[in-house]
Design a protein around this motif. Structure first.
Motif, short mmCIF file in Angstrom:
data_model
loop_
_atom_site.label_atom_id
_atom_site.label_comp_id
_atom_site.label_asym_id
_atom_site.label_seq_id
_atom_site.Cartn_x
_atom_site.Cartn_y
_atom_site.Cartn_z
N THR C 111 21.20 -37.23 -13.57
CA THR C 111 20.23 -37.37 -14.66
C THR C 111 18.81 -37.19 -14.13
O THR C 111 18.00 -36.48 -14.73
N ILE C 112 18.54 -37.84 -13.00
CA ILE C 112 17.20 -37.78 -12.43
C ILE C 112 16.79 -36.33 -12.15
O ILE C 112 15.68 -35.92 -12.45
N LEU C 113 17.72 -35.56 -11.60
CA LEU C 113 17.37 -34.19 -11.20
C LEU C 113 17.46 -33.20 -12.36
O LEU C 113 16.75 -32.20 -12.37
N SER C 114 18.33 -33.48 -13.34
CA SER C 114 18.50 -32.48 -14.40
C SER C 114 17.40 -32.58 -15.46
O SER C 114 17.07 -31.59 -16.10
N ARG C 115 16.82 -33.78 -15.64
CA ARG C 115 15.84 -33.93 -16.71
C ARG C 115 14.65 -32.97 -16.60
O ARG C 115 14.33 -32.28 -17.57
N HIS C 120 11.55 -28.41 -18.56
CA HIS C 120 10.70 -27.24 -18.32
C HIS C 120 11.47 -25.94 -18.38
O HIS C 120 10.94 -24.89 -18.02
N LYS C 121 12.73 -26.00 -18.81
CA LYS C 121 13.59 -24.81 -18.93
C LYS C 121 13.51 -23.97 -17.65
O LYS C 121 13.29 -22.76 -17.69
N ILE C 122 13.64 -24.65 -16.51
CA ILE C 122 13.51 -23.95 -15.25
C ILE C 122 14.71 -23.06 -14.99
O ILE C 122 14.58 -21.97 -14.45
N VAL C 123 15.87 -23.53 -15.37
CA VAL C 123 17.04 -22.65 -15.27
C VAL C 123 17.72 -22.64 -16.64
O VAL C 123 17.47 -23.49 -17.49
N ASP C 124 18.60 -21.67 -16.81
CA ASP C 124 19.38 -21.58 -18.03
C ASP C 124 20.24 -22.84 -18.18
O ASP C 124 20.77 -23.34 -17.19
N PRO C 125 20.34 -23.38 -19.40
CA PRO C 125 21.09 -24.63 -19.58
C PRO C 125 22.47 -24.63 -18.93
O PRO C 125 22.95 -25.64 -18.44
N SER C 126 23.11 -23.47 -18.90
CA SER C 126 24.46 -23.42 -18.33
C SER C 126 24.43 -23.54 -16.81
O SER C 126 25.45 -23.80 -16.18
N GLU C 130 24.71 -26.35 -11.51
CA GLU C 130 24.66 -25.56 -10.28
C GLU C 130 23.33 -25.79 -9.56
O GLU C 130 23.28 -25.98 -8.35
N GLU C 131 22.25 -25.82 -10.36
CA GLU C 131 20.92 -25.99 -9.79
C GLU C 131 20.75 -27.38 -9.16
O GLU C 131 20.16 -27.52 -8.09
N VAL C 132 21.31 -28.40 -9.84
CA VAL C 132 21.23 -29.75 -9.28
C VAL C 132 21.93 -29.79 -7.93
O VAL C 132 21.41 -30.34 -6.94
N MET C 133 23.09 -29.13 -7.86
CA MET C 133 23.82 -29.08 -6.58
C MET C 133 22.99 -28.39 -5.52
O MET C 133 22.93 -28.81 -4.37
N PRO C 143 28.18 -33.18 0.98
CA PRO C 143 28.32 -32.27 -0.16
C PRO C 143 27.72 -32.88 -1.42
O PRO C 143 27.84 -34.08 -1.62
N PRO C 144 27.08 -32.05 -2.26
CA PRO C 144 26.37 -32.55 -3.45
C PRO C 144 27.25 -33.41 -4.34
O PRO C 144 26.78 -34.37 -4.93
N SER C 145 28.54 -33.07 -4.43
CA SER C 145 29.40 -33.81 -5.35
C SER C 145 29.52 -35.28 -4.96
O SER C 145 29.82 -36.12 -5.79
#
Lengths: 341, 299, 330, 328
Positions: C111-115, C120-126, C130-133, C143-145
């Protein structure tokens, strides 16, 4: 401005006094405007009442209403307001619509002392014992005594005061039959002479004991829980550990270190407690038929005696504010962080 | 694709939440008091919801002041109405007013508390000034006088009036929560990331005080019951015939306590009020057990 | 040196503290003039209460200066349009000292990283997950997971600081103001965080403003960068890091250097601090003249306690605010 | 230090905390000798157990802590007493008179409702009820001057009227008022400014000489140890990893953890390669098997994962708990 005057102006007690006065002024103003501006306000109602019931001419009815409510209805509203404020601070709260127009302040003088006596004593007893018990169980936290008293306090905290009063009468008066409650109506028995004599004092105590007991039972739980929490958090402070490490005797630590610091945050809750217990006097006094200001307010409400209602309401509020001011000053004395900047 | 990934994401988050819920449930079951509070509350809710379908509404009958019997578990009152039925029919309105008021008070308190705490300055001074004034006025006398001046029409307007005047205690508590939370750096971090004040209050601050909000709803419900039964007892709420407070007033005024036959007439509403208050209070404890790990572990 | 990125002109910050009748004006920053160049690393050094954190927050736009101007890419940030300011906000980020306070305790790392990514629509919602990882990998939480669905209290101080850095990197900043980023982290994890900062700078060429009282960690972050030494809200010396360490000119800088503890008994025990007074004057009641004269062993009565020295360039790229160094008094 | 006389001897001390996840192994089998008039530095990161050790010595562990085993022998003018088994009322006499304690930060160590003067009088009176007020104030002025404070100003102040650094110095003065044999200081300077920190640490050496006192400084800051200690204890995960005099520890560290720690601190001069100890600090509820440092140790061998190394003397007065040195 001399340094001395300036330091008084800056002092905590003075600032709190200003605050108390401002609150009183606001409350008095609100009460004035509610009574004068509400549609179907008591003054107009009373004029209509006089006109219809006694077929009084409008002007005469208006003059009578003005005298009763202590307002000059021919003046513009703001002047009425100023006059009303001056009157209130002179102690002129208007006259009762009944009882031959007895001044409200006289009625209050007759009933208020009993309420102040019972409510004040109840508050003091519950505060002192609540603090002591709360501290004691905080020291034994996690034990059986702690959990039992904590639960008991929560239960007491949740039972309304009028139910406690009723249960006292049911248990002691009816079930056990040991207390003749019908004899305990009024503030003292009719066969004693008011004054500083032992039969009178004993009678006063007899009559007051159950209302006081009710106030104590319904508020002590709150103090216990607050003090328990506050003590536990103070016990975790560094200065307690250091005080022990300094080899101070535990009795000293318990009083000057734990006790004094744990009481401080509790003063904030005084406001709520005082207002609650004063408000509750309406119920408790009506159940015990104890002639305090709460019972008198209820009578005034049932009679729709507006000036008395308004006057008593103001006096109760001012009493609460005054009690809070005293608590504030005491708090300032106990906590140097507020006293000395 | 996006859906699938979202489902995966939230699926994992949900399974974590589920774990937490299971853990909280175990803690709840172990805490007997919290559990008994929950049970009492469930009983009252069932009574209020489905009771009226099984029990006929109280109707006057010539059988007045009947002692407890199979047909009338608590006996009958001065009009010959079944006391048990009156308690059951009073439950619904009592629960409604308790929770509607509890929720209203909490909403106002969170709103004003968060604005005062988060914005500070003059807004804070004005809101807390109001709170100080309201706190100094004893509530019961105030409601009594207002009841004479304005007529309370129905449950919701009564609930609104109580809420409008009883928010300060809770608002003060929320304000101090907000004051300490907004000092935390994560609020500043959110500001730096371009989030506005509303987003910060809603997404960053409120979730941190959610447990307190729920506990407050319950505690304010307790308070609402006190005020409403008191007003009913004093004869201020004329629109509710089955209110426990009114029953209490009638039983008290008719001196039923001095008669063993009619003893249940007064004990029934007393019991109902005491148990509901107790249930709510213990339920608030249950909420604390669920939400506050420190209470849960007894540390 | 790169081009001018941020320019502070005569910045003053003062707060009002106290109650109704006791308000006093406290000058937290006095007359700060500073140019920060694109891609450089600038250290702000001083003891607590010297105003370095306030200066950092002023640069980040978190505190409005009482007077003076801050230009970002030549634009006054107080005169920016809403959109321009939002861009400035995103491009100038601040890393807090305390990683136990800078992460919301009720939000998961995801949540902290995706908000900010969604806002700011930095990456496509889909691609958010992937970007958080990718962000977690970037800050070394692999590993990110293993970290995505943890709550902050389940992480160590070092890991939390990495999450805070990942959150900052999510909005692709150009400037990073790092406020003592390792002082609350265990010694054994500090170098890891500092290395990460160095790697991120190398990768993104961002400008770093490093706030600290510890010149040794600053030296580790940047030997070729510049450093500004602050004392009681004013800047007393500004030069390159190596030059400051080898040739400090301001008496306060000299004392600061001799006071720094070093992990070497033979070195640290041979350094002595010589001050006229141990206590720092209260910021509420600042002394006249040079703010350091009450403690300075070289202070000259009648000069240092009368006039406050200006920050002047005494040699190329070496600015000092001291009457004795300026030489015009000799 | 070899010819010095013992003042405190800790044997097999094990302390656990109850927590909701299980028992936290805060101290595991600590053995440590402390000598009269030395300055002992105990260095460790958070969770290493260094504060627990201090609280155990003065018997002020929190309620959820339990001393599982161990003894702490205090050598008092030829007598030896076990501080842990002594009756608490009797032990109270040892507190502050023999062993004083200045806690971390010291910000909240003073009672906010009492003046500084009262702290001094209370402390003295608790141990010597006959002491006169004038005598106490005279002594208080003396010890306040030692920590470079102005007695006139400080004595009549309340704690909130003093800065953090001043409160810290007041606490050190207060620790000196009864002339104790040992002063334990937990992070004595972590809340202070760079300059004040250095001055206080310089000052500590004078205090030791003037008051003839043993000082135990607990810190995470290697610089503080380098500045004041003449002997150093390195702790990790509730255990002592290495003990030695300051030269041996700083210039000839044996334990891989100590070596890593020293290489993890940036320096003001030179080109030393810095090193970051990999991994995370261990979970003290489930500490790793064998040597608790093995998951982060670059030299870990098979035996390290199975057996726990014990503290062995490698050089004179230089002890280390590591299998790398067991073969010698």
């Amino acid at each position: 401005m001399s340094a001395k005057i300036r330091s008084v102006l800056k002092s905590y007690a003075f600032l709190r006094l200003i605050r108390a006065i401002v609150i009183i002024i606001v409350v008095v103003s609100i009460s004035f405007f509610i009574v004068r501006l509400m549609p179907g306000n008591p003054v107009d109602l009373y004029i209509v009442y006089l006109e219809t019931t006694y077929s009084m001419p409008y002007q005469q009815a208006k003059a009578m209403a003005a005298a009763i409510f202590g307002v000059n209805l021919n003046e513009p509203l703001y002047k009425q307001y100023i006059e009303y404020m001056i009157n209130v601070f002179r102690g002129n709260l208007g006259r009762s619509m009944f009882m031959n127009g007895m001044p409200v302040i006289k009625i209050i003088a007759q009933y208020l002392p009993w309420t102040v006596f019972t409510v004040g004593t109840g508050l003091l007893i519950s505060f002192i014992f609540g603090i002591l018990i709360g501290m004691a169980i905080a020291y034994r936290r996690g034990g059986i005594l702690d959990s039992t008293i904590t639960i008991l306090s929560s239960i007491l905290n949740s039972v309304p005061n009028y139910i406690i009063a009723m249960l006292l009468i049911i248990i002691f008066g009816d079930y056990l039959g040991v207390v003749p409650f019908s004899m305990l109506r009024g503030a003292y028995s009719s066969n004693v002479i008011p004054g500083w004599n032992i039969p009178f004092i004993m009678s006063v105590i007899q009559h007051a004991i159950f209302p006081i007991f009710t106030y104590v039972i319904t508020t002590i739980g709150g103090w216990i829980l607050l003090m328990r929490g506050s003590t536990i958090s103070v016990l975790g402070e560094d200065y307690i550990t250091v005080a022990r490490a300094r080899g101070l005797p535990e009795s000293k630590i318990m009083t000057t270190y734990v006790g004094r610091n744990a009481i401080l945050p509790i003063f904030t809750n005084f406001t709520i407690a005082v207002a609650f217990i004063f408000g509750g006097s309406v119920l408790v006094e009506s159940i015990f038929v104890y002639p305090g200001i709460g019972l008198r307010l209820l009578q005034a409400i049932n009679q729709r005696d507006y000036p008395v209602m308004q006057g008593i309401f103001l006096i109760i509020t001012i009493a609460v504010i005054a009690a809070n001011y005293l608590a504030d000053v005491l708090y300032g004395l106990l906590d140097p962080r507020i006293r000395v900047r | 694709m996006a859906r699938a990934s979202l489902r995966k994401t939230y699926g994992k988050a949900l399974s974590r939440t589920k774990e937490n819920l299971v853990e909280a449930f175990h803690a709840l079951v172990e805490d007997k008091l919290a559990m008994s509070g929950l049970i009492i509350l469930v009983v009252f809710v069932l009574m209020g919801l489905i009771g009226p379908f099984f029990i006929p509404p109280p109707t006057p009958s010539p059988n007045i002041y009947a002692p407890p019997s199979l047909q009338h578990p608590f006996g009958t009152d001065f009009q010959g109405e079944d006391i048990f039925a009156k308690i059951v029919y009073g439950t619904t309105s009592m629960l409604i007013i308790a929770f509607v008021t509890g929720i209203f008070i909490t909403i106002i308190a969170v709103l004003l508390g968060s604005i005062a705490g988060y914005l500070g300055g003059y807004v804070d001074n004005v809101i807390m000034g109001f709170a100080d004034i309201l706190l100094a006025i004893p509530q019961l006398p105030l409601f009594l006088i207002l009841a004479v001046l304005v007529k309370f029409l129905d449950i919701v307007s009564l609930a609104l009036l109580i809420s409008a005047l009883s928010w300060p205690t809770a608002a003060r508590a929320f304000r101090s929560q907000f004051l300490s939370l907004k000092e935390r750096d994560f609020v500043e971090a959110s500001r730096l990331l371009g989030f506005n004040s509303l987003e910060i209050i809603v997404y960053d601050l409120i979730p941190n005080i959610l447990p307190y909000i729920l506990i407050n709803v319950v505690l304010n419900a307790v308070y609402a019951i006190y005020i409403v039964t008191s007003l009913a007892y004093l004869g201020i709420i004329p629109f509710e015939s089955n209110n426990w407070g009114i029953m209490l007033y009638q039983a008290w005024a008719f001196g039923t306590i001095y008669n063993k036959r009619t003893f249940m007439y007064i004990m029934a509403p007393i019991g109902a009020i005491v148990f509901l208050q107790l249930g709510l209070l213990l339920f608030s404890r249950a909420l604390e057990v669920i939400f506050n790990p420190r209470v849960r572990t007894g540390e | 040196m790169g081009k001018e990125l941020i320019k502070l002109m005569n910045v003053y910050v003062s707060f009002r503290i106290g109650g109704l009748f006791t308000k006093v004006l406290v000058n937290v920053l006095r007359n700060i003039n500073l140019i920060i160049y694109d891609g450089e690393t600038l250290g702000l050094v001083g003891e607590s209460g010297c105003g370095k954190t306030t200066l950092g927050k002023v640069i980040a736009g978190l505190i409005k200066p009482t007077s003076g101007k801050i230009l970002y890419k030549g634009k006054d940030i107080s005169a920016m349009t809403k959109d321009e300011f939002l861009t400035f906000r995103r491009e100038v980020q601040y890393l807090h000292q305390d990683p136990f306070s800078s992460l919301n305790p009720v939000q998961t790392v995801y949540t902290i990283l995706s908000r900010p990514l969604i806002k700011h629509k930095i990456v496509d919602p889909s691609n958010v997950e992937e970007e958080v990882m990718e962000l977690l990998r970037m800050v070394g939480l692999t590993p990110p997971s293993d970290f995505m669905y943890r709550y902050p209290h389940q992480l160590s101080g070092g890991q939390r600081q990495r999450v805070a850095l990942a959150r900052i990197m999510s909005v692709r900043p150009k400037v990073l103001i790092a406020d003592e980023p390792v002082s609350m982290i265990d010694v054994s994890q500090r170098i890891g965080i500092l290395r990460l900062l160095l790697d991120l700078r190398k990768e993104t060429n961002m400008t770093i403003i490093y706030i600290t009282h510890d010149l040794a960690t600053l030296r580790y972050i940047s030997r070729e960068g510049r450093v500004a030494v602050m004392y009681l809200g004013g800047m007393v010396e500004l030069t390159d890091v190596e030059r400051l360490l080898t040739r400090p000119l301001h008496p306060y800088t000299q004392i600061l250097l001799s006071a720094l503890l070093e992990p070497d008994p033979n070195i640290t025990r041979n350094k002595k601090v010589n001050l006229r007074s141990m206590d720092i004057p209260s910021i509420v009641n600042l002394p006249p003249g040079c703010k350091f004269h009450t403690r300075c062993p070289y202070a000259i009565n009648g000069i240092c306690d009368v006039k406050e020295p200006d920050l002047v360039e005494v040699e190329t790229n070496h600015y000092v605010a001291c009457h004795l160094v300026k030489g015009d008094l000799k | 230090m070899s010819n010095s006389e013992l003042i405190l001897s800790i044997r097999n001390l094990t302390v656990k905390y109850r927590s909701r996840r299980g028992y936290v192994n805060a101290l595991r089998n600590i053995n440590l000798d402390i000598y009269r008039n030395e300055a002992l530095g105990i260095v460790g990161e958070s969770g290493s157990g260094k504060t627990t050790l201090a609280l155990a010595i003065i018997r002020q562990l929190p309620n959820n802590a339990r001393i599982v085993s161990g003894s702490i022998i205090f050598y008092d003018d030829g007598n030896k007493v076990d501080l842990l088994t002594m009756n608490y009322d009797e032990f109270r006499r040892y507190l502050w008179e023999k062993i004083a304690f200045v806690p971390q930060g010291a910000m909240n160590s003073l009672n906010p409702v009492l003046k500084i003067k009262d702290h001094f009088t209370e402390t003295v009176k608790a141990h010597n009820p006959d002491a006169s007020k004038e005598e106490i104030v005279r002594k208080a002025r003396e010890v306040l001057k030692v920590t470079l404070l102005d007695p006139d100003r400080v004595l009549n102040s309340y704690p909130h009227q003093l800065s953090g650094g001043m409160k810290q110095r007041v606490m050190i003065s207060l620790a000196l008022i009864l002339n104790p044999a040992i002063i334990i200081m937990d992070e004595p300077t972590s809340s202070l400014d760079v300059v004040s920190q250095k001055i206080i640490l310089q000052n500590l050496k004078d205090i030791m000489r003037m008051f003839n006192v043993t000082i135990i400084v607990i810190t995470h800051d290697i610089g503080v140890v380098a500045e004041v200690a003449n002997r150093v204890v390195v702790m990790y995960a509730g255990k002592i990893m290495e003990v030695g005099d300051v030269e041996s520890i700083f210039y000839n560290a044996l334990h891989p953890y100590t070596q890593g720690l020293l290489k993890a601190v940036p320096k003001l001069r030179g080109e030393a390669e810095l090193y970051s100890i990999p991994g995370e600090p261990p979970d003290l509820v489930n500490p790793p098997s064998g040597c608790s440092f093995h998951p982060r140790c670059p030299f870990a061998m098979d035996i390290c994962t199975i057996n726990e190394p014990s503290l062995k003397e490698v050089n004179r007065g230089h002890l280390v708990a590591c299998f790398k040195y067991e073969t010698r």
